[in-house]
Scaffold this motif. Structure first.
Motif, PDB file in Angstrom:
ATOM      1  N   GLU A 173      10.032   4.222  -4.527  1.00  9.90           N
ATOM      2  CA  GLU A 173      10.467   5.141  -3.480  1.00  9.90           C
ATOM      3  C   GLU A 173       9.378   6.164  -3.178  1.00  9.90           C
ATOM      4  O   GLU A 173       9.197   6.568  -2.024  1.00  9.90           O
ATOM      5  N   ARG A 174       8.649   6.563  -4.200  1.00  9.07           N
ATOM      6  CA  ARG A 174       7.543   7.497  -3.990  1.00  9.07           C
ATOM      7  C   ARG A 174       6.463   6.874  -3.104  1.00  9.07           C
ATOM      8  O   ARG A 174       5.895   7.537  -2.233  1.00  9.07           O
ATOM      9  N   GLU A 175       6.190   5.590  -3.313  1.00  5.79           N
ATOM     10  CA  GLU A 175       5.221   4.892  -2.466  1.00  5.79           C
ATOM     11  C   GLU A 175       5.700   4.848  -1.017  1.00  5.79           C
ATOM     12  O   GLU A 175       4.924   5.090  -0.083  1.00  5.79           O
ATOM     13  N   VAL A 176       6.971   4.519  -0.847  1.00  4.99           N
ATOM     14  CA  VAL A 176       7.542   4.455   0.502  1.00  4.99           C
ATOM     15  C   VAL A 176       7.493   5.829   1.165  1.00  4.99           C
ATOM     16  O   VAL A 176       7.131   5.956   2.340  1.00  4.99           O
ATOM     17  N   LEU A 177       7.829   6.868   0.408  1.00  6.94           N
ATOM     18  CA  LEU A 177       7.813   8.227   0.957  1.00  6.94           C
ATOM     19  C   LEU A 177       6.415   8.609   1.422  1.00  6.94           C
ATOM     20  O   LEU A 177       6.239   9.207   2.498  1.00  6.94           O
ATOM     21  N   GLY A 178       5.406   8.269   0.626  1.00  2.00           N
ATOM     22  CA  GLY A 178       4.037   8.574   1.023  1.00  2.00           C
ATOM     23  C   GLY A 178       3.639   7.902   2.318  1.00  2.00           C
ATOM     24  O   GLY A 178       2.943   8.490   3.162  1.00  2.00           O
ATOM     25  N   LEU A 179       4.080   6.670   2.519  1.00  2.00           N
ATOM     26  CA  LEU A 179       3.755   5.937   3.740  1.00  2.00           C
ATOM     27  C   LEU A 179       4.550   6.453   4.934  1.00  2.00           C
ATOM     28  O   LEU A 179       4.062   6.452   6.067  1.00  2.00           O
ATOM     29  N   LEU A 180       5.764   6.923   4.680  1.00  2.58           N
ATOM     30  CA  LEU A 180       6.519   7.586   5.745  1.00  2.58           C
ATOM     31  C   LEU A 180       5.773   8.836   6.224  1.00  2.58           C
ATOM     32  O   LEU A 180       5.775   9.161   7.405  1.00  2.58           O
ATOM     33  N   GLY A 181       5.129   9.503   5.281  1.00  4.76           N
ATOM     34  CA  GLY A 181       4.435  10.739   5.598  1.00  4.76           C
ATOM     35  C   GLY A 181       3.239  10.566   6.517  1.00  4.76           C
ATOM     36  O   GLY A 181       2.791  11.535   7.134  1.00  4.76           O
ATOM     37  N   VAL A 182       2.724   9.345   6.623  1.00  6.87           N
ATOM     38  CA  VAL A 182       1.614   9.099   7.553  1.00  6.87           C
ATOM     39  C   VAL A 182       2.088   8.323   8.778  1.00  6.87           C
ATOM     40  O   VAL A 182       1.284   7.835   9.570  1.00  6.87           O
ATOM     41  N   GLY A 183       3.411   8.218   8.931  1.00  5.76           N
ATOM     42  CA  GLY A 183       3.971   7.699  10.158  1.00  5.76           C
ATOM     43  C   GLY A 183       4.117   6.202  10.266  1.00  5.76           C
ATOM     44  O   GLY A 183       4.331   5.677  11.362  1.00  5.76           O
ATOM     45  N   LEU A 184       4.053   5.478   9.150  1.00  7.09           N
ATOM     46  CA  LEU A 184       4.169   4.029   9.223  1.00  7.09           C
ATOM     47  C   LEU A 184       5.612   3.604   9.518  1.00  7.09           C
ATOM     48  O   LEU A 184       6.559   4.246   9.089  1.00  7.09           O
ATOM     49  N   SER A 185       5.732   2.497  10.235  1.00  6.30           N
ATOM     50  CA  SER A 185       7.041   1.917  10.526  1.00  6.30           C
ATOM     51  C   SER A 185       7.527   1.117   9.327  1.00  6.30           C
ATOM     52  O   SER A 185       6.770   0.858   8.377  1.00  6.30           O
ATOM     53  N   ASN A 186       8.791   0.699   9.368  1.00  2.50           N
ATOM     54  CA  ASN A 186       9.320  -0.131   8.279  1.00  2.50           C
ATOM     55  C   ASN A 186       8.504  -1.403   8.111  1.00  2.50           C
ATOM     56  O   ASN A 186       8.222  -1.828   6.990  1.00  2.50           O
ATOM     57  N   LYS A 187       8.138  -2.038   9.224  1.00  6.93           N
ATOM     58  CA  LYS A 187       7.353  -3.273   9.163  1.00  6.93           C
ATOM     59  C   LYS A 187       5.982  -3.006   8.548  1.00  6.93           C
ATOM     60  O   LYS A 187       5.496  -3.788   7.711  1.00  6.93           O
ATOM     61  N   GLU A 188       5.358  -1.907   8.930  1.00  6.39           N
ATOM     62  CA  GLU A 188       4.034  -1.575   8.392  1.00  6.39           C
ATOM     63  C   GLU A 188       4.117  -1.261   6.897  1.00  6.39           C
ATOM     64  O   GLU A 188       3.241  -1.638   6.119  1.00  6.39           O
TER      65      GLU A 188
END
Length: 217
Positions: free
Chosen positions: A159-174
């Motif tokens: 979840e921490r990895e996912v949160l970090g990627l959300l923070g740079v604006g990535l989509s679910n697919k990305e």
């Protein structure tokens, strides 16, 4: 077909958006409004999937219109259209339920992609808007004497990895491609993050990621 309602008090802006969306085979403009009150009426009558909402308009502004549209039709996806100096409206329209933020000079291809992401349940936002939201959050924290609740330690490493990627604006697919996961699995992690942190949308999660220094590896 993604049905959209365009709301902006400037006719030239509405014309430009119509020309852009008419070239997209999967997007249909159902209507246009030049003020918030008309946007509320059209949203009730036309039931669009996505509303592109200007924030500064005479009479009823975009924040009030967003709140009323979503009160009547919670499944509608409202994406706020902002200008570079519209910071005062960002948090209020987020609180009103907007699912995304775009600056008005967003490149056409990115705007089309953002509408598709919004219709698919995601939260498109321009990176500079995230920076402005973070700046506002930091100011609010520094001005408050109460401790800030950031329940990040409760999340799992994935979840921490996912949160970090959300923070740079990535989509679910990305995010799925980056972490070699299924899109459904990513959606599950995002839902879990919202539940654990008390952030009710992806933009608030993205702000949390930046505030706490959680970045992609």
């Amino acid at each position: 077909m993604i049905r959209i309602l365009v709301v902006d008090d400037q006719q030239l802006v509405r014309m430009g958006l119509r020309m852009l969306f008419e070239q997209a085979p999967d997007i249909e403009i159902q209507g246009e409004a030049d003020n918030g009150a008309e946007a509320v009426r059209l949203a009730e009558r036309l039931t669009p999937d996505v509303v592109l909402m200007d924030l500064r308009m005479p009479g009823m502004d975009g924040i009030t219109a967003t709140r009323r549209i979503l009160a009547a039709r919670p499944a509608t996806r409202v994406v706020a259209l902002t200008t570079f100096d519209d910071d005062d409206h960002l948090y209020p329209v987020l609180a009103a339920g907007a699912c995304g933020f775009l600056v008005k000079d967003t490149p056409p291809a990115e705007l089309l992609a953002a509408v598709r992401r919004a219709a698919g349940g995601e939260a498109p936002f321009s990176p500079d808007i995230l920076n402005r939201l973070v700046a506002q959050a930091l100011h609010a924290r520094s001005s408050s004497d109460s401790p800030t609740d950031l329940p990040v330690p409760a999340i799992t490493p994935r979840e921490r990895e996912v949160l970090g990627l959300l923070g740079v604006g990535l989509s679910n697919k990305e995010i799925a491609d980056r972490l070699h996961l299924g899109v459904t699995t990513v959606k599950t992690h995002v839902a879990s993050l919202m539940a654990k942190t008390g952030r009710d949308n992806r933009i608030r999660l993205a702000v949390l990621a930046v505030l706490t220094g959680i970045t992609p590896d």
